[in-house]
Design a protein around this motif. Structure first.
Motif, PDB file in Angstrom:
ATOM      1  N   GLU A   1      42.852  35.156  47.368  1.00  0.00           N
ATOM      2  CA  GLU A   1      42.776  33.959  48.201  1.00  0.00           C
ATOM      3  C   GLU A   1      41.433  33.252  48.098  1.00  0.00           C
ATOM      4  N   CYS A   2      40.352  34.018  48.162  1.00  0.00           N
ATOM      5  CA  CYS A   2      39.040  33.392  48.363  1.00  0.00           C
ATOM      6  C   CYS A   2      37.945  34.178  47.653  1.00  0.00           C
ATOM      7  N   GLY A   3      38.194  34.551  46.407  1.00  0.00           N
ATOM      8  CA  GLY A   3      37.200  35.360  45.721  1.00  0.00           C
ATOM      9  C   GLY A   3      37.149  36.767  46.288  1.00  0.00           C
ATOM     10  N   MET A   4      36.145  37.519  45.843  1.00  0.00           N
ATOM     11  CA  MET A   4      36.001  38.911  46.277  1.00  0.00           C
ATOM     12  C   MET A   4      34.599  39.195  46.796  1.00  0.00           C
ATOM     13  N   ALA A   5      33.913  38.162  47.265  1.00  0.00           N
ATOM     14  CA  ALA A   5      32.547  38.343  47.761  1.00  0.00           C
ATOM     15  C   ALA A   5      32.516  39.153  49.047  1.00  0.00           C
ATOM     16  N   ARG A   6      33.553  39.027  49.867  1.00  0.00           N
ATOM     17  CA  ARG A   6      33.555  39.711  51.158  1.00  0.00           C
ATOM     18  C   ARG A   6      34.448  40.950  51.165  1.00  0.00           C
ATOM     19  N   ALA A   7      34.973  41.312  50.005  1.00  0.00           N
ATOM     20  CA  ALA A   7      35.670  42.596  49.878  1.00  0.00           C
ATOM     21  C   ALA A   7      34.638  43.716  49.836  1.00  0.00           C
ATOM     22  N   ASP A   8      34.987  44.881  50.311  1.00  0.00           N
ATOM     23  CA  ASP A   8      34.090  46.017  50.170  1.00  0.00           C
ATOM     24  C   ASP A   8      33.860  46.286  48.689  1.00  0.00           C
ATOM     25  N   ARG A   9      32.615  46.601  48.337  1.00  0.00           N
ATOM     26  CA  ARG A   9      32.306  46.794  46.923  1.00  0.00           C
ATOM     27  C   ARG A   9      33.172  47.879  46.296  1.00  0.00           C
ATOM     28  N   ALA A  10      33.477  48.901  47.057  1.00  0.00           N
ATOM     29  CA  ALA A  10      34.287  49.993  46.523  1.00  0.00           C
ATOM     30  C   ALA A  10      35.714  49.548  46.228  1.00  0.00           C
ATOM     31  N   ASP A  11      36.146  48.443  46.854  1.00  0.00           N
ATOM     32  CA  ASP A  11      37.521  47.960  46.644  1.00  0.00           C
ATOM     33  C   ASP A  11      37.645  47.002  45.464  1.00  0.00           C
ATOM     34  N   VAL A  12      36.529  46.501  44.941  1.00  0.00           N
ATOM     35  CA  VAL A  12      36.589  45.494  43.881  1.00  0.00           C
ATOM     36  C   VAL A  12      37.310  45.994  42.636  1.00  0.00           C
ATOM     37  N   PRO A  13      37.013  47.214  42.135  1.00  0.00           N
ATOM     38  CA  PRO A  13      37.751  47.663  40.946  1.00  0.00           C
ATOM     39  C   PRO A  13      39.266  47.676  41.143  1.00  0.00           C
ATOM     40  N   ARG A  14      39.715  48.093  42.318  1.00  0.00           N
ATOM     41  CA  ARG A  14      41.157  48.124  42.548  1.00  0.00           C
ATOM     42  C   ARG A  14      41.740  46.721  42.593  1.00  0.00           C
ATOM     43  N   LEU A  15      41.028  45.791  43.202  1.00  0.00           N
ATOM     44  CA  LEU A  15      41.515  44.409  43.233  1.00  0.00           C
ATOM     45  C   LEU A  15      41.633  43.842  41.820  1.00  0.00           C
ATOM     46  N   LEU A  16      40.658  44.132  40.987  1.00  0.00           N
ATOM     47  CA  LEU A  16      40.731  43.656  39.610  1.00  0.00           C
ATOM     48  C   LEU A  16      41.874  44.318  38.859  1.00  0.00           C
ATOM     49  N   ASP A  17      42.071  45.603  39.098  1.00  0.00           N
ATOM     50  CA  ASP A  17      43.192  46.287  38.452  1.00  0.00           C
ATOM     51  C   ASP A  17      44.525  45.674  38.862  1.00  0.00           C
ATOM     52  N   LEU A  18      44.619  45.204  40.103  1.00  0.00           N
ATOM     53  CA  LEU A  18      45.854  44.575  40.561  1.00  0.00           C
ATOM     54  C   LEU A  18      46.150  43.299  39.776  1.00  0.00           C
ATOM     55  N   HIS A  19      45.104  42.534  39.437  1.00  0.00           N
ATOM     56  CA  HIS A  19      45.325  41.354  38.596  1.00  0.00           C
ATOM     57  C   HIS A  19      46.027  41.772  37.302  1.00  0.00           C
ATOM     58  N   ARG A  20      45.469  42.771  36.659  1.00  0.00           N
ATOM     59  CA  ARG A  20      46.012  43.227  35.376  1.00  0.00           C
ATOM     60  C   ARG A  20      47.420  43.787  35.529  1.00  0.00           C
ATOM     61  N   GLU A  21      47.637  44.574  36.588  1.00  0.00           N
ATOM     62  CA  GLU A  21      48.928  45.236  36.779  1.00  0.00           C
ATOM     63  C   GLU A  21      50.029  44.231  37.111  1.00  0.00           C
ATOM     64  N   ILE A  22      49.712  43.222  37.929  1.00  0.00           N
ATOM     65  CA  ILE A  22      50.725  42.209  38.271  1.00  0.00           C
ATOM     66  C   ILE A  22      51.142  41.446  37.015  1.00  0.00           C
ATOM     67  N   LEU A  23      50.159  41.064  36.193  1.00  0.00           N
ATOM     68  CA  LEU A  23      50.500  40.378  34.957  1.00  0.00           C
ATOM     69  C   LEU A  23      51.365  41.251  34.066  1.00  0.00           C
ATOM     70  N   ALA A  24      50.962  42.514  33.910  1.00  0.00           N
ATOM     71  CA  ALA A  24      51.690  43.411  33.014  1.00  0.00           C
ATOM     72  C   ALA A  24      53.119  43.629  33.496  1.00  0.00           C
ATOM     73  N   GLU A  25      53.288  43.795  34.810  1.00  0.00           N
ATOM     74  CA  GLU A  25      54.617  44.070  35.360  1.00  0.00           C
ATOM     75  C   GLU A  25      55.561  42.896  35.164  1.00  0.00           C
ATOM     76  N   HIS A  26      55.047  41.693  35.318  1.00  0.00           N
ATOM     77  CA  HIS A  26      55.930  40.532  35.319  1.00  0.00           C
ATOM     78  C   HIS A  26      56.035  39.840  33.966  1.00  0.00           C
ATOM     79  N   SER A  27      55.245  40.287  33.007  1.00  0.00           N
ATOM     80  CA  SER A  27      55.364  39.707  31.663  1.00  0.00           C
ATOM     81  C   SER A  27      56.082  40.643  30.726  1.00  0.00           C
ATOM     82  N   ALA A  28      56.474  41.826  31.250  1.00  0.00           N
ATOM     83  CA  ALA A  28      57.159  42.812  30.395  1.00  0.00           C
ATOM     84  C   ALA A  28      58.549  42.319  30.030  1.00  0.00           C
TER      85      ALA A  28
END
Length: 345
Positions: free
Chosen positions: A318-345
């Motif tokens: 929604e609004c970048g990841m500046a206010r996400a907990d730093r520990a959560d950033v890798p998972r949020l980025l992984d979700l970008h990749r996983e959503i693309l992979a799931e729906h482009s298969a």
């Protein structure tokens, strides 16, 4: 058509530009055309980055905020124009963005030389709109001081445009205040669109230009809850119609709990055309709190209502990841990749 691209709205809660660029490129290795520097350090607080500069500006005085405006979006001290000051003659200090982005661009180039950043990816910068920053001023002074501040902000953008090759650059205007104002006062939508189109037109044609339609994320709360995509669609249409140059992308707010037709149906009225990339916030900040199947339903609804001829679309937070907990950033980025992979298969 499923989502095929990703967009990063700006802030990323990582230590510095190097960490941001390396982490984005590593965890989301495909689907992006632009990379931000993450708005790290002071810039993580969005317009809060401007407060110390405004407080140090001769002719402005700090005073109490509006009574009853307490909360993540108000209640703090605001700035007034002193009696002896002509708002049009304020000597603004360095706004700061151009300086920050010049340094980040040097890092971007270094990492591109190391093949960390792909050669065809642009360096993305984000600017708050003058209307957003005007909320650091007292309501009684906003109308007479904002034009002067806008000139200073656009001069800062001009410095950046002179320093970075246009073929490497992308500029995003963060339009939270305009989006929320248009939602609360629909009769003002034309005015909001005109202001945004004017800002877009200050970006030269060779530079990519985009608008982030946002409802805010202070304390992980929206300024107001969007009832549907209707306001964003009307605002997007009006900006595209009024701007003299093409708009390269738009990003839309989608609360993570909305997967109903009523929210997405207004997309049928979108008229941005195939030249404008569209990104929808289908990457949830709190995936553990999202009902199973929500993302799949959201993807289906975008596909159902997006007009034919709109071109491929993508996903974002929604609004970048500046206010996400730093520990959560890798998972949020992984979700970008996983959503693309799931729906482009």
């Amino acid at each position: 058509m499923p989502p095929v691209a990703v967009h990063f709205n700006g802030g990323v809660n990582l230590p510095d530009t190097t960490a941001v660029l390396r982490t984005l490129a590593e965890r989301v290795p495909r689907g992006f055309r632009r990379l931000p520097d993450g708005e790290t350090g002071e810039r993580a607080q969005w317009i809060g980055y401007q407060r110390p500069r405004l407080e140090a500006t001769p002719g402005l005085e700090l005073t109490a905020g509006e009574p009853g405006a307490e909360g993540p979006y108000g209640g703090g001290p605001v700035l007034r124009v002193s009696e002896a000051t002509d708002p049009d003659r304020i000597a603004w200090p360095e706004i700061g963005y151009a300086s920050e982005y010049r340094a980040s661009y040097a890092t971007f180039r270094e990492l591109r030389g190391e093949d960390v950043v792909p050669v065809d990816v642009r360096f993305q910068v984000e600017y708050p709109t003058p209307q957003a920053v005007s909320h650091l001023f007292h309501p009684a002074d906003r109308a007479r001081i904002t034009p002067s501040y806008e000139r200073a902000l656009l001069a800062d953008l001009g410095e950046l445009l002179a320093a970075v090759p246009h073929r490497d650059l992308a500029v995003q205007w963060d339009a939270a205040v305009e989006t929320v104002t248009a939602a609360l006062a629909p009769e003002s939508l034309g005015e909001q669109a005109g202001q945004l189109a004017g800002l877009v037109d200050h970006v030269p044609g060779e530079v990519h230009a985009g608008v982030h339609l946002c409802y805010g994320d202070a304390g992980h709360e929206h300024m107001v809850e969007p009832e549907s995509l209707a306001t964003q669609v009307r605002l997007a249409n009006a900006v595209v119609r009024r701007a003299r140059r093409p708009l390269d992308w738009l990003s839309f707010t989608v609360p993570q709990y909305r997967a109903d037709a009523a929210y997405f149906a207004p997309l049928a009225d979108l008229r941005t055309g195939p030249g404008t990339e569209l990104f929808f916030a289908l990457v949830p900040y709190h995936p553990d709190e999202q009902a199973a199947g929500t993302t799949e339903a959201q993807v289906a609804l975008v596909d159902r209502y997006l007009p034919g001829g709109s071109g491929p679309w993508g996903i974002c937070t929604e609004c970048g990841m500046a206010r996400a907990d730093r520990a959560d950033v890798p998972r949020l980025l992984d979700l970008h990749r996983e959503i693309l992979a799931e729906h482009s298969a």
